[in-house]
Design a protein around this motif. Structure first.
Motif, PDB file in Angstrom:
ATOM      1  N   ALA A   1       0.838  -1.195   0.000  1.00  0.00           N
ATOM      2  CA  ALA A   1       0.000   0.000   0.000  1.00  0.00           C
ATOM      3  C   ALA A   1       0.876   1.248   0.000  1.00  0.00           C
ATOM      4  O   ALA A   1       1.840   1.339   0.772  1.00  0.00           O
ATOM      5  CB  ALA A   1      -0.910   0.000   1.223  1.00  0.00           C
ATOM      6  N   PHE A   2       0.527   2.205  -0.863  1.00  0.00           N
ATOM      7  CA  PHE A   2       1.258   3.466  -0.983  1.00  0.00           C
ATOM      8  C   PHE A   2       0.339   4.643  -0.682  1.00  0.00           C
ATOM      9  O   PHE A   2      -0.881   4.546  -0.842  1.00  0.00           O
ATOM     10  CB  PHE A   2       1.830   3.637  -2.400  1.00  0.00           C
ATOM     11  N   SER A   3       0.950   5.763  -0.287  1.00  0.00           N
ATOM     12  CA  SER A   3       0.200   6.995  -0.025  1.00  0.00           C
ATOM     13  C   SER A   3       0.693   8.115  -0.935  1.00  0.00           C
ATOM     14  O   SER A   3       1.891   8.249  -1.178  1.00  0.00           O
ATOM     15  CB  SER A   3       0.369   7.429   1.432  1.00  0.00           C
ATOM     16  N   PHE A   4      -0.268   8.942  -1.394  1.00  0.00           N
ATOM     17  CA  PHE A   4       0.047  10.163  -2.137  1.00  0.00           C
ATOM     18  C   PHE A   4      -0.543  11.381  -1.416  1.00  0.00           C
ATOM     19  O   PHE A   4      -0.915  12.373  -2.038  1.00  0.00           O
ATOM     20  CB  PHE A   4      -0.464  10.064  -3.573  1.00  0.00           C
ATOM     21  N   HIS A   5      -0.636  11.265  -0.083  1.00  0.00           N
ATOM     22  CA  HIS A   5      -1.061  12.379   0.749  1.00  0.00           C
ATOM     23  C   HIS A   5      -0.126  13.562   0.528  1.00  0.00           C
ATOM     24  O   HIS A   5       1.030  13.385   0.125  1.00  0.00           O
ATOM     25  CB  HIS A   5      -1.039  11.938   2.217  1.00  0.00           C
ATOM     26  N   GLU A   6      -0.604  14.759   0.802  1.00  0.00           N
ATOM     27  CA  GLU A   6       0.174  15.954   0.475  1.00  0.00           C
ATOM     28  C   GLU A   6       1.506  16.060   1.209  1.00  0.00           C
ATOM     29  O   GLU A   6       2.360  16.870   0.836  1.00  0.00           O
ATOM     30  CB  GLU A   6      -0.645  17.212   0.748  1.00  0.00           C
ATOM     31  N   THR A   7       1.734  15.237   2.232  1.00  0.00           N
ATOM     32  CA  THR A   7       3.018  15.254   2.938  1.00  0.00           C
ATOM     33  C   THR A   7       4.033  14.291   2.333  1.00  0.00           C
ATOM     34  O   THR A   7       5.172  14.232   2.802  1.00  0.00           O
ATOM     35  CB  THR A   7       2.817  14.882   4.415  1.00  0.00           C
ATOM     36  N   LYS A   8       3.643  13.522   1.319  1.00  0.00           N
ATOM     37  CA  LYS A   8       4.544  12.526   0.744  1.00  0.00           C
ATOM     38  C   LYS A   8       5.400  13.128  -0.376  1.00  0.00           C
ATOM     39  O   LYS A   8       5.210  14.259  -0.798  1.00  0.00           O
ATOM     40  CB  LYS A   8       3.731  11.330   0.223  1.00  0.00           C
ATOM     41  N   ASN A   9       6.332  12.341  -0.888  1.00  0.00           N
ATOM     42  CA  ASN A   9       7.219  12.809  -1.961  1.00  0.00           C
ATOM     43  C   ASN A   9       6.441  13.162  -3.219  1.00  0.00           C
ATOM     44  O   ASN A   9       6.662  14.193  -3.846  1.00  0.00           O
ATOM     45  CB  ASN A   9       8.263  11.737  -2.299  1.00  0.00           C
ATOM     46  N   ILE A  10       5.552  12.241  -3.616  1.00  0.00           N
ATOM     47  CA  ILE A  10       4.699  12.403  -4.792  1.00  0.00           C
ATOM     48  C   ILE A  10       3.266  12.479  -4.279  1.00  0.00           C
ATOM     49  O   ILE A  10       2.835  11.611  -3.523  1.00  0.00           O
ATOM     50  CB  ILE A  10       4.856  11.208  -5.761  1.00  0.00           C
ATOM     51  N   ILE A  11       2.512  13.501  -4.708  1.00  0.00           N
ATOM     52  CA  ILE A  11       1.242  13.772  -4.034  1.00  0.00           C
ATOM     53  C   ILE A  11       0.065  13.891  -4.998  1.00  0.00           C
ATOM     54  O   ILE A  11       0.229  14.149  -6.192  1.00  0.00           O
ATOM     55  CB  ILE A  11       1.336  15.059  -3.196  1.00  0.00           C
ATOM     56  N   SER A  12      -1.127  13.710  -4.431  1.00  0.00           N
ATOM     57  CA  SER A  12      -2.363  14.046  -5.140  1.00  0.00           C
ATOM     58  C   SER A  12      -3.368  14.661  -4.166  1.00  0.00           C
ATOM     59  O   SER A  12      -4.569  14.602  -4.393  1.00  0.00           O
ATOM     60  CB  SER A  12      -2.960  12.792  -5.804  1.00  0.00           C
ATOM     61  N   GLY A  13      -2.868  15.232  -3.082  1.00  0.00           N
ATOM     62  CA  GLY A  13      -3.720  15.772  -2.028  1.00  0.00           C
ATOM     63  C   GLY A  13      -4.058  14.674  -1.044  1.00  0.00           C
ATOM     64  O   GLY A  13      -3.454  14.535   0.015  1.00  0.00           O
ATOM     65  N   GLU A  14      -5.063  13.897  -1.384  1.00  0.00           N
ATOM     66  CA  GLU A  14      -5.344  12.603  -0.779  1.00  0.00           C
ATOM     67  C   GLU A  14      -5.244  11.574  -1.900  1.00  0.00           C
ATOM     68  O   GLU A  14      -5.536  11.883  -3.054  1.00  0.00           O
ATOM     69  CB  GLU A  14      -6.741  12.551  -0.162  1.00  0.00           C
ATOM     70  N   GLY A  15      -4.844  10.378  -1.582  1.00  0.00           N
ATOM     71  CA  GLY A  15      -4.754   9.353  -2.619  1.00  0.00           C
ATOM     72  C   GLY A  15      -3.820   8.248  -2.198  1.00  0.00           C
ATOM     73  O   GLY A  15      -3.001   8.409  -1.292  1.00  0.00           O
ATOM     74  N   GLY A  16      -3.959   7.102  -2.836  1.00  0.00           N
ATOM     75  CA  GLY A  16      -3.106   5.969  -2.520  1.00  0.00           C
ATOM     76  C   GLY A  16      -3.100   4.974  -3.655  1.00  0.00           C
ATOM     77  O   GLY A  16      -3.633   5.235  -4.742  1.00  0.00           O
ATOM     78  N   MET A  17      -2.494   3.820  -3.396  1.00  0.00           N
ATOM     79  CA  MET A  17      -2.409   2.782  -4.425  1.00  0.00           C
ATOM     80  C   MET A  17      -2.164   1.433  -3.776  1.00  0.00           C
ATOM     81  O   MET A  17      -1.421   1.334  -2.789  1.00  0.00           O
ATOM     82  CB  MET A  17      -1.270   3.098  -5.400  1.00  0.00           C
ATOM     83  N   LEU A  18      -2.793   0.419  -4.317  1.00  0.00           N
ATOM     84  CA  LEU A  18      -2.507  -0.961  -3.939  1.00  0.00           C
ATOM     85  C   LEU A  18      -1.688  -1.605  -5.040  1.00  0.00           C
ATOM     86  O   LEU A  18      -2.070  -1.567  -6.218  1.00  0.00           O
ATOM     87  CB  LEU A  18      -3.814  -1.741  -3.731  1.00  0.00           C
ATOM     88  N   ALA A  19      -0.545  -2.193  -4.673  1.00  0.00           N
ATOM     89  CA  ALA A  19       0.258  -2.978  -5.598  1.00  0.00           C
ATOM     90  C   ALA A  19       0.018  -4.451  -5.310  1.00  0.00           C
ATOM     91  O   ALA A  19       0.138  -4.890  -4.159  1.00  0.00           O
ATOM     92  CB  ALA A  19       1.740  -2.642  -5.454  1.00  0.00           C
ATOM     93  N   ILE A  20      -0.338  -5.200  -6.344  1.00  0.00           N
ATOM     94  CA  ILE A  20      -0.677  -6.620  -6.201  1.00  0.00           C
ATOM     95  C   ILE A  20       0.408  -7.427  -6.897  1.00  0.00           C
ATOM     96  O   ILE A  20       0.526  -7.415  -8.125  1.00  0.00           O
ATOM     97  CB  ILE A  20      -2.055  -6.924  -6.812  1.00  0.00           C
ATOM     98  N   ASN A  21       1.230  -8.122  -6.107  1.00  0.00           N
ATOM     99  CA  ASN A  21       2.383  -8.846  -6.647  1.00  0.00           C
ATOM    100  C   ASN A  21       2.183 -10.351  -6.707  1.00  0.00           C
ATOM    101  O   ASN A  21       3.041 -11.063  -7.216  1.00  0.00           O
ATOM    102  CB  ASN A  21       3.619  -8.532  -5.798  1.00  0.00           C
ATOM    103  N   ASP A  22       1.064 -10.827  -6.191  1.00  0.00           N
ATOM    104  CA  ASP A  22       0.757 -12.255  -6.215  1.00  0.00           C
ATOM    105  C   ASP A  22      -0.418 -12.490  -7.166  1.00  0.00           C
ATOM    106  O   ASP A  22      -1.495 -11.913  -7.001  1.00  0.00           O
ATOM    107  CB  ASP A  22       0.407 -12.739  -4.806  1.00  0.00           C
ATOM    108  N   GLU A  23      -0.197 -13.359  -8.145  1.00  0.00           N
ATOM    109  CA  GLU A  23      -1.211 -13.613  -9.181  1.00  0.00           C
ATOM    110  C   GLU A  23      -2.553 -14.020  -8.590  1.00  0.00           C
ATOM    111  O   GLU A  23      -3.609 -13.739  -9.165  1.00  0.00           O
ATOM    112  CB  GLU A  23      -0.714 -14.711 -10.130  1.00  0.00           C
ATOM    113  N   ARG A  24      -2.537 -14.676  -7.437  1.00  0.00           N
ATOM    114  CA  ARG A  24      -3.774 -15.172  -6.836  1.00  0.00           C
ATOM    115  C   ARG A  24      -4.729 -14.053  -6.444  1.00  0.00           C
ATOM    116  O   ARG A  24      -5.933 -14.298  -6.281  1.00  0.00           O
ATOM    117  CB  ARG A  24      -3.454 -16.047  -5.619  1.00  0.00           C
TER     118      ARG A  24
END
Length: 377
Positions: free
Chosen positions: A182-205
């Motif tokens: 799980a990643f964050s793009f909150h305004e305090t992060k390096n890369i931002i969108s105000g509020e926002g995030g992302m799920l990375a799915i690395n397991d095919e299942r």
């Protein structure tokens, strides 16, 4: 007259409003359109994440991870006590019991030497948090997960563009190692969108089901790809998908990721070099980066000798119009979870709660001014 130096100031690259305007006139605002796809492809291609789904926050990404790993009431999840409440909340909402682990003595990340002792037949997942964008010992964590058949969910909220180097020399981006991240793009992060995030799915299942949960429990995405002739409610889910306006803002940031990172790393290095002698003289700790980790310059922190010294330091900076903040309070001592905690002492987590202070960190920071004021303390 001194001008206020805030703790954070969101950095704009100059294209945010243009891309948001373009998104409006594309005629699709609800998400999973042009800019959502551009952002997701960027992360998959640059960092080797299996599949990426933008979310409205990192909290939502963690809640998706809890659903995907099928956390049930009574399951146990191991994570550091020194973390933001969202890390725990996502799993508590599914009925999990949290087994809080202490930090390492030299830096706030989870002490992987203690994880083995916390694993029971009820353990379902390990959730390492890459504090300050610095990697936890992922090689050891993944080995434990394989040994005990556990899921690993990386809380990489602060860890964009940061890496882990395995003992064989292989380097992988944080967020690409665990089964989910799980990643964050909150305004305090390096890369931002105000509020926002992302799920990375690395397991095919998890890939097919993640998309369904992301789309409110429907197979809507499959329908629009022509894989099914109609769509309906096929699983649990929620409204995790951000609007195209959010994705358009994020895309403007991603186009300038290297420039942003170069500037933040220069600020971080100025802090480190400028404060080394002063910190040694006053017994104040500087950030530690283990040999297997890289530094993405998400934050610069100090570790004071005690609570009184930290309070005085923050007050000194405040009087000189510089805002610095302490960070997390140990979750195992929180009013909500303390009655459920098993009573173990977590001294390093508590020490960082009392002693760690975060210094201002943003793109156009006058870092020399902050260094100069600290040296006067």
């Amino acid at each position: 007259m001194l001008f206020l130096t805030p703790f954070n100031r969101p950095h704009l690259t100059g294209k945010e409003a243009h891309y948001m305007y373009d998104a409006v006139y594309e005629g699709k605002l609800s998400g999973n359109g042009k800019y959502t796809k551009l952002c997701q492809q960027f992360f998959e291609n640059r960092y080797g994440f299996g599949k990426c789904l933008l979310t409205t926050s990192c909290t939502d990404a963690l809640e998706m991870a809890a659903l995907l790993t099928n956390i049930q009431p009574g399951d146990e999840v191991i994570m550091p006590s020194y973390t933001f409440v969202s890390t725990a909340n996502a799993f508590v909402l599914r009925g999990a019991n949290i087994r809080f682990c202490d930090s390492r003595s030299e830096e706030p990340n989870i002490d992987t030497e203690l994880i083995d002792s916390l694993i029971t037949p009820r353990t379902k997942a390990i959730v390492p948090v890459h504090y300050a964008g610095v990697a936890c010992d992922m090689e050891r964590i993944m080995a434990l997960a394989a040994k005990y058949n556990l899921w690993v969910v990386e809380d990489a909220a602060q860890a964009i563009d940061s890496y882990y180097t395995f003992s064989d020399g292989t380097k992988k981006a944080l967020g690409s190692i665990g089964h989910l991240a799980a990643f964050s793009f909150h305004e305090t992060k390096n890369i931002i969108s105000g509020e926002g995030g992302m799920l990375a799915i690395n397991d095919e299942r998890f890939k097919a089901r993640a998309e369904i949960i992301w789309e409110k429990g429907t197979n809507r995405s499959s329908f629009f790809r022509g894989e099914v002739d109609k769509y309906g409610w096929v699983d649990v889910g929620s409204s995790f998908l951000p609007s195209e306006i959010v994705a358009a803002f994020l895309w403007a940031q991603l186009e300038h990721l290297e420039q942003i990172q170069q500037r933040r790393k220069a600020i971080w290095q100025t802090y480190y070099e400028g404060l080394q002698e002063w910190a040694t003289r006053h017994g104040i700790g500087l950030p530690v980066t283990p040999p297997y980790a890289s530094n993405n310059a998400h934050m610069f922190y100090l570790v004071c000798q005690n609570l009184e010294q930290r309070t005085a330091l923050i007050e000194h900076l405040k009087k000189n119009q510089i805002l610095a903040v302490f960070h997390y309070l140990s979750l195992h001592k929180s009013p909500f979870y303390a009655p459920r905690h098993d009573g173990r002492e977590l001294p390093h987590s508590d020490r960082f709660s009392d002693c760690l202070v975060r210094l201002p960190m943003f793109y156009d920071l006058d870092v020399e001014r902050v260094v100069d004021e600290l040296i006067k303390f």
